[in-house]
Design an enzyme around this catalytic site. Structure first.
Site, short mmCIF file in Angstrom:
data_model
loop_
_atom_site.label_atom_id
_atom_site.label_comp_id
_atom_site.label_asym_id
_atom_site.label_seq_id
_atom_site.Cartn_x
_atom_site.Cartn_y
_atom_site.Cartn_z
N GLU A 388 4.90 18.61 4.38
CA GLU A 388 4.77 19.82 5.19
C GLU A 388 3.31 20.23 5.39
O GLU A 388 2.92 20.67 6.47
CB GLU A 388 5.56 20.96 4.56
CG GLU A 388 7.07 20.80 4.69
CD GLU A 388 7.51 20.69 6.14
OE1 GLU A 388 7.06 21.51 6.96
OE2 GLU A 388 8.29 19.78 6.46
N HIS A 484 13.00 12.77 13.82
CA HIS A 484 13.11 12.13 12.51
C HIS A 484 13.66 10.72 12.66
O HIS A 484 13.25 9.81 11.93
CB HIS A 484 13.98 12.96 11.58
CG HIS A 484 13.45 14.34 11.35
ND1 HIS A 484 13.76 15.39 12.18
CD2 HIS A 484 12.60 14.83 10.42
CE1 HIS A 484 13.13 16.47 11.75
NE2 HIS A 484 12.42 16.15 10.70
#
Length: 591
Positions: A388, A484
């Protein structure tokens, strides 16, 4: 995870002097003279920006900079060998241009050597007269994002093959803030993008729900007592102290903290730009100031279980500081944005929030405690944090963005997939850098989350991820794949570059990486592969970079670092070919 949202930015010249090689015990590479770079950068930044701006105008046919355009420097990078790179954002007639970013490349003598640009067309809209009022745009944005709209501002949207006059509106919705772009002529919503980079996408959360599977990471309670704080200059406060955390996922860890009185400590690291973790206390706030400070009387934090609010805080603080250390010791990067500012965290964020994400407005990692159903514990895992925070690095550099977002918040397109891939690549490198025996480093992402498939994603053989349907190789369908799923293309190329194809055991993990064309790839090592991808990101990628552009960017980076005739350059080419990304992938063939 959501990619960084689009916003107009007030830009000041920032000098980045990150090393292009990798240093330290885990990454052996030639010294790059970061201190010398810093001194040179400080004295030449204004000259470099002026030369780059002049070159952009003089080479307008290549750079696309035209009448009414103004360039504002976002980043200045000075390489050890002398090359200069200036990343610009653009305005047109005073309006921010979405997708107008470019990097101008200069020689050591400040001569123009090339450009990397997001928009390959003019950014001049057909009209600069809006048919919608700002208020009408705000109402449309509020409806589209189901929230309260802020003030609409005129922009030029140059992201989708043409330039159009539009309004950009920030909307505070029930599921978080979003940035909505509304066509100023037709009123159509051009994009509606979440502002936060969530670790678990709506698609994977739905897949977990369908399977009846839970994410329940194993935690361990550290039974040993923690030693007292070690404090330098303890008679004067605040002072740097050295305590310990009993974390949920990585055992007993050292934490550098701030001593504020004889028996009072704050979970804030003065040696890492003041990086701090706070308690959101169940609030969904993007204001770090609203978080409650973690304090202690003995400089110990948590008990290794969720029964202590400090346990998740120990994981978060440890993960963030390890990520900062990785970027600094590996690339000389000082802070996530390269500006020596803290990367902060708030744990216990919201109520029944089963996610973790990077919030660029806050400059924070935000961690929920789990939703109590699919997600049982806070996602304060080391590679989650590394992943992140890397979104923050991308946000501060190339600003890679998805090409579209559906109504459920799922994102699509190659630039967004490349963003996810880079976050996985550097997130796994954070594990290697930390080298914590409680969290052994590997090329797996989310291996501690308790999933039935034992990991969330993996770099060596991405299609073993059944939850997200991650792909091993490029095909035309990847252009509109969920980010993803599509991320496997460049993640796989990176692994092949670093470790090569075929079966290999590293530590306790066995890998077996296939190739599209049946070729054999011999890796050049993780240190060199990581140096190449980082240099490509910071120097040669822009908001619209796709996989074929990434191939070109990494080839250029390999040429810069190791020469065009070196094995490194040839292996970059082979690694991309092994995932079906080749020079033959023309724009027409791709789209």
């Amino acid at each position: 995870m959501r990619s960084a949202h689009i916003r107009s930015v007030a830009i000041a010249v920032a000098v980045t002097t990150a090393a292009t090689g990798l240093t330290g015990t885990a990454f052996a590479a030639p010294a790059t003279g970061v201190e010398q770079q810093a001194a040179a950068a400080a004295t030449t930044a204004a000259q470099v920006v002026a030369a780059a701006r002049t070159a952009a105008l003089a080479h307008a046919s290549a750079t696309g900079v035209g009448t009414g355009d103004e360039l504002r420097a976002q980043d200045v990078m000075i390489d050890p060998e002398g090359a200069r790179h200036v990343r610009f954002v653009r305005t047109h007639r005073g309006m921010p241009v979405l997708g107008g970013d470019l990097v101008v490349h200069l020689s050591s003598r400040l001569a123009y050597t090339g450009v990397t640009r997001a928009a390959d067309h003019t950014v001049r809209p057909a009209t600069t007269e809006a048919k919608l009022t700002a208020r009408q745009a705000e109402l449309k944005a509020a409806t589209a994002a189901d929230g309260e709209a802020g003030t609409a501002a005129l922009v030029v949207d140059a992201r989708d093959g043409a330039a159009a006059l539009a309004y950009q509106v920030s909307v505070d919705g029930a599921d978080g803030s979003r940035t909505v772009v509304v066509d100023a002529t037709t009123g159509a919503v051009r994009s509606n993008t979440p502002d936060n980079d969530e670790f678990l996408s709506p698609k994977v959360l739905e897949a977990l729900h369908r399977r009846g599977e839970t994410l329940d990471p194993a935690t361990g309670i550290a039974a040993q007592a923690l030693t007292g704080a070690s404090v330098s200059a303890a008679a004067r406060y605040p002072a740097t102290a050295h305590g310990f955390g009993r974390s949920l996922f990585v055992g007993k860890v050292p934490l550098t903290t701030t001593q504020t009185a004889r028996k009072s400590f704050l979970l804030k690291d003065p040696t890492r730009y003041g990086t701090e973790t706070r308690d959101a206390k169940g609030k969904e706030t993007e204001s770090f100031a609203q978080g409650t400070k973690f304090t202690s009387t003995n400089d110990s934090w948590g008990n290794g279980a969720t029964s202590s609010r400090g346990s998740a805080a120990a994981d978060a603080q440890y993960g963030i500081t390890q990520t900062l250390d990785f970027y600094k010791k590996t690339f000389g990067r000082k802070g996530i944005a390269g500006n020596s500012k803290p990367a902060r965290a708030m744990v216990h964020w919201g109520r029944k929030v089963g996610n973790a994400f990077w919030d660029s407005d806050c400059g924070c990692m935000l961690y929920g405690d789990g939703d109590g159903q699919e997600i049982k514990k806070p996602l304060v895992v080391l590679d989650v944090t590394g992943h992140e925070l890397t979104h923050g690095v991308v946000d501060a550099t190339a600003k890679l963005e998805p090409t579209r977002v559906d109504d459920d918040g799922n994102q699509y397109g190659e630039p967004g997939a490349l963003n996810e891939s880079l976050a996985d690549i550097f997130g796994s490198n954070v594990e290697f850098s930390a080298n914590n025996p409680k969290n052994p480093p590997n090329y797996l992402l989310g291996e501690k989350l308790g999933l039935a498939q034992k990991f969330l994603r993996r770099l060596d053989h991405p299609s073993l991820d059944r939850l997200e349907g991650t792909v091993d190789y490029w095909s035309p369908q990847v252009a509109d794949a969920e980010v993803h799923a599509g991320s496997g293309v460049s993640s796989h190329a990176y692994y092949l570059l670093a470790e090569g194809s075929g079966r290999k055991k590293i530590g306790a993990t066995t890998y077996d990486s296939p190739t599209y064309d049946g070729s054999t790839v011999k890796g050049i090592g993780r240190a060199k592969a990581t140096a190449i991808f980082y240099r490509a990101l910071t120097r040669y990628m822009v908001s619209s970079t796709d996989f074929h552009d990434a191939r070109i960017a990494t080839l250029q980076a390999a040429k810069d670092l190791y020469g065009a005739s070196g094995v490194e350059y040839r292996t970059v080419d082979r690694a991309w070919a092994a995932v079906n990304v080749t020079v033959a992938g023309t724009t027409a063939a791709r789209h």
